[in-house]
Design a protein around this motif. Structure first.
Motif, mmCIF file in Angstrom:
data_model
loop_
_atom_site.group_PDB
_atom_site.id
_atom_site.type_symbol
_atom_site.label_atom_id
_atom_site.label_comp_id
_atom_site.label_asym_id
_atom_site.label_seq_id
_atom_site.Cartn_x
_atom_site.Cartn_y
_atom_site.Cartn_z
ATOM 1 N N VAL A 92 0.833 -1.278 -0.026
ATOM 2 C CA VAL A 92 -0.036 -0.114 0.039
ATOM 3 C C VAL A 92 0.945 1.275 0.132
ATOM 4 C CG1 VAL A 92 -1.817 1.364 1.161
ATOM 5 C CG2 VAL A 92 -1.837 -1.074 1.454
ATOM 6 N N HIS A 93 0.442 2.064 -0.768
ATOM 7 C CA HIS A 93 1.249 3.415 -0.826
ATOM 8 C C HIS A 93 -0.068 4.535 -0.745
ATOM 9 C CE1 HIS A 93 4.224 6.825 -1.170
ATOM 10 N NE2 HIS A 93 3.341 7.348 -2.165
ATOM 11 N N ARG A 94 -0.191 5.169 0.286
ATOM 12 C CA ARG A 94 -1.266 6.007 0.332
ATOM 13 C C ARG A 94 -2.672 5.562 -0.057
ATOM 14 N NH1 ARG A 94 0.405 11.334 1.788
ATOM 15 N NH2 ARG A 94 -1.430 12.122 0.612
ATOM 16 N N THR A 95 -3.125 5.972 -1.264
ATOM 17 C CA THR A 95 -4.326 5.364 -1.923
ATOM 18 C C THR A 95 -4.195 4.336 -2.801
ATOM 19 O OG1 THR A 95 -4.544 7.118 -3.579
ATOM 20 C CG2 THR A 95 -5.747 7.489 -1.482
ATOM 21 N N LEU A 96 -2.781 3.989 -3.270
ATOM 22 C CA LEU A 96 -2.498 2.922 -4.522
ATOM 23 C C LEU A 96 -2.368 1.888 -3.427
ATOM 24 C CD1 LEU A 96 -0.170 3.227 -7.163
ATOM 25 C CD2 LEU A 96 0.045 1.386 -5.765
ATOM 26 N N ASN A 97 -3.230 0.544 -3.855
ATOM 27 C CA ASN A 97 -3.176 -0.562 -3.269
ATOM 28 C C ASN A 97 -2.678 -1.644 -4.004
ATOM 29 O OD1 ASN A 97 -5.371 -1.593 -4.607
ATOM 30 N ND2 ASN A 97 -6.826 -0.854 -3.047
ATOM 31 N N SER A 98 -2.778 -3.169 -3.461
ATOM 32 C CA SER A 98 -2.269 -4.145 -4.382
ATOM 33 C C SER A 98 -2.946 -4.470 -5.575
ATOM 34 C CB SER A 98 -2.194 -5.444 -3.532
ATOM 35 O OG SER A 98 -3.527 -5.605 -2.969
ATOM 36 N N THR A 99 -4.346 -3.897 -5.539
ATOM 37 C CA THR A 99 -5.122 -4.244 -6.887
ATOM 38 C C THR A 99 -4.650 -3.327 -7.835
ATOM 39 O OG1 THR A 99 -7.118 -4.778 -5.708
ATOM 40 C CG2 THR A 99 -7.323 -3.852 -7.908
ATOM 41 N N ASP A 100 -4.292 -1.918 -7.519
ATOM 42 C CA ASP A 100 -3.641 -1.250 -8.381
ATOM 43 C C ASP A 100 -2.398 -1.397 -9.053
ATOM 44 O OD1 ASP A 100 -5.971 0.831 -8.047
ATOM 45 O OD2 ASP A 100 -5.021 1.242 -6.119
ATOM 46 N N LEU A 101 -1.558 -1.858 -8.312
ATOM 47 C CA LEU A 101 -0.366 -2.375 -8.597
ATOM 48 C C LEU A 101 -0.266 -3.517 -9.339
ATOM 49 C CD1 LEU A 101 2.892 -2.005 -7.832
ATOM 50 C CD2 LEU A 101 2.878 -3.385 -5.890
ATOM 51 N N LYS A 102 -0.980 -4.482 -8.960
ATOM 52 C CA LYS A 102 -0.924 -5.679 -9.816
ATOM 53 C C LYS A 102 -1.385 -5.333 -11.197
ATOM 54 C CE LYS A 102 -1.996 -8.524 -5.776
ATOM 55 N NZ LYS A 102 -2.772 -9.793 -5.247
ATOM 56 N N PHE A 103 -2.584 -4.413 -11.165
ATOM 57 C CA PHE A 103 -2.797 -3.973 -12.774
ATOM 58 C C PHE A 103 -1.616 -3.403 -13.624
ATOM 59 C CE2 PHE A 103 -3.975 -0.678 -15.792
ATOM 60 C CZ PHE A 103 -4.496 -1.640 -16.650
ATOM 61 N N ILE A 104 -0.934 -2.581 -12.773
ATOM 62 C CA ILE A 104 0.385 -1.832 -13.223
ATOM 63 C C ILE A 104 1.346 -2.580 -13.772
ATOM 64 C CG2 ILE A 104 2.000 -0.110 -12.762
ATOM 65 C CD1 ILE A 104 -0.135 1.572 -10.979
ATOM 66 N N LEU A 105 1.466 -3.635 -13.185
ATOM 67 C CA LEU A 105 2.554 -4.575 -13.491
ATOM 68 C C LEU A 105 2.139 -5.043 -14.788
ATOM 69 C CD1 LEU A 105 3.802 -5.850 -10.057
ATOM 70 C CD2 LEU A 105 5.040 -4.313 -11.568
ATOM 71 N N ARG A 106 0.641 -5.616 -14.727
ATOM 72 C CA ARG A 106 0.224 -6.390 -15.896
ATOM 73 C C ARG A 106 0.159 -5.602 -17.225
ATOM 74 N NH1 ARG A 106 -4.692 -7.591 -16.371
ATOM 75 N NH2 ARG A 106 -5.320 -6.717 -14.624
ATOM 76 N N SER A 107 -0.021 -4.185 -17.068
ATOM 77 C CA SER A 107 -0.162 -3.265 -17.947
ATOM 78 C C SER A 107 1.393 -2.954 -18.579
ATOM 79 C CB SER A 107 -0.960 -2.101 -17.810
ATOM 80 O OG SER A 107 -0.707 -1.294 -18.820
#
Length: 255
Positions: A92-107
């Motif tokens: 988690v970084h502020r409002t960025l969570n694991s859901t966001d990060l996992k998508f970012i890595l896939r993209s």
């Protein structure tokens, strides 16, 4: 008309802060942990995307991301499978969570497997028009060109809806500026530093307003354009070097 006194001040401050001493306490420290182009791109992008809030927290969380990828960010992004993403379940970084990060890595994986670099998606629109504004918009469109969580849209700046695009503009500064001062990498050659936009944040905006470079009250894309055009008058070839000056004047000199 160029204000020679203002230019002298900003040139002096840019020189003062644009050096290796700046790196230690800045998020750019994280991509500087790597030497390979792919690692620098991925580490730089991920660090830039979480670059809001306290700088110490940004650096610590970005370093943690690198450790979770076994300090091989390009290789991890290129070769990870869905099963590998459990590593980020607690991130988690502020409002960025694991859901966001996992998508970012896939993209990122989708983009890098397609183009081999993050540079190309920014440059495709340049085939018809040399306008980095369009390049930034195209990159974002491509980034969300695969199925994505709606919540993650807010984590990649949308300059077409008025965002300052600070984090993307900072990432572009890192990749494009090549002044050999030891801060920015200059590993992309499809752009000129003259095309960059100022990474406008609360510090650079406040300094710009106090120095008369920015009259717009809102910190938005129109403000980015206003101040960047003024900086291009001061140095048409490398206007965004003044990012160092404006940040330093506000953050350290407390103007």
């Amino acid at each position: 008309m160029i204000d020679e006194e203002l230019k002298e001040l900003l040139d002096f401050k840019a020189e003062q802060y644009n050096n290796t001493a700046f790196v230690a306490d800045d998020p750019v420290l994280v991509p500087h942990l790597f030497t390979e182009r792919g690692d620098i791109e991925v580490a730089g992008f991920l660090t830039a995307i979480i670059s809001w809030g306290q700088r110490t927290t940004i650096i610590n969380n970005a370093k943690r991301l690198m450790e979770l990828m076994d300090d091989s960010p390009f290789d991890f992004v290129m070769n990870h499978t869905k099963n590998d993403l459990y590593l980020f379940d607690d991130f988690v970084h502020r409002t960025l969570n694991s859901t966001d990060l996992k998508f970012i890595l896939r993209s990122l994986q989708n983009i890098l497997r397609t183009f081999g670099t993050l540079e190309t998606p920014f440059t495709i629109p340049f085939q018809t028009e040399e306008n980095l504004y369009r390049g930034i918009g195209h990159f974002r469109d491509l980034f969300f060109g695969i199925a994505h969580p709606v919540r993650t849209l807010k984590h990649i700046p949308n300059i077409e809806k008025g965002s300052t695009g600070k984090r993307l503009n900072m990432f572009l500064r890192w990749m494009v500026r090549n002044d050999k001062k030891g801060v920015d990498f200059g590993i992309w050659n499809q752009f000129k530093p003259s095309q960059l936009y100022l990474p406008l944040d609360v510090h650079t905006a406040n300094a710009s307003k106090k120095l008369g470079l920015l009259t717009r009250k809102a910190n938005d894309w129109k403000a980015v354009l206003e101040v960047t055009l003024k900086l291009r008058e001061l140095d048409p070839e490398d206007p965004v070097k003044y990012d160092f000056a404006l940040f330093g004047l506000s953050r350290f000199d407390k103007i």
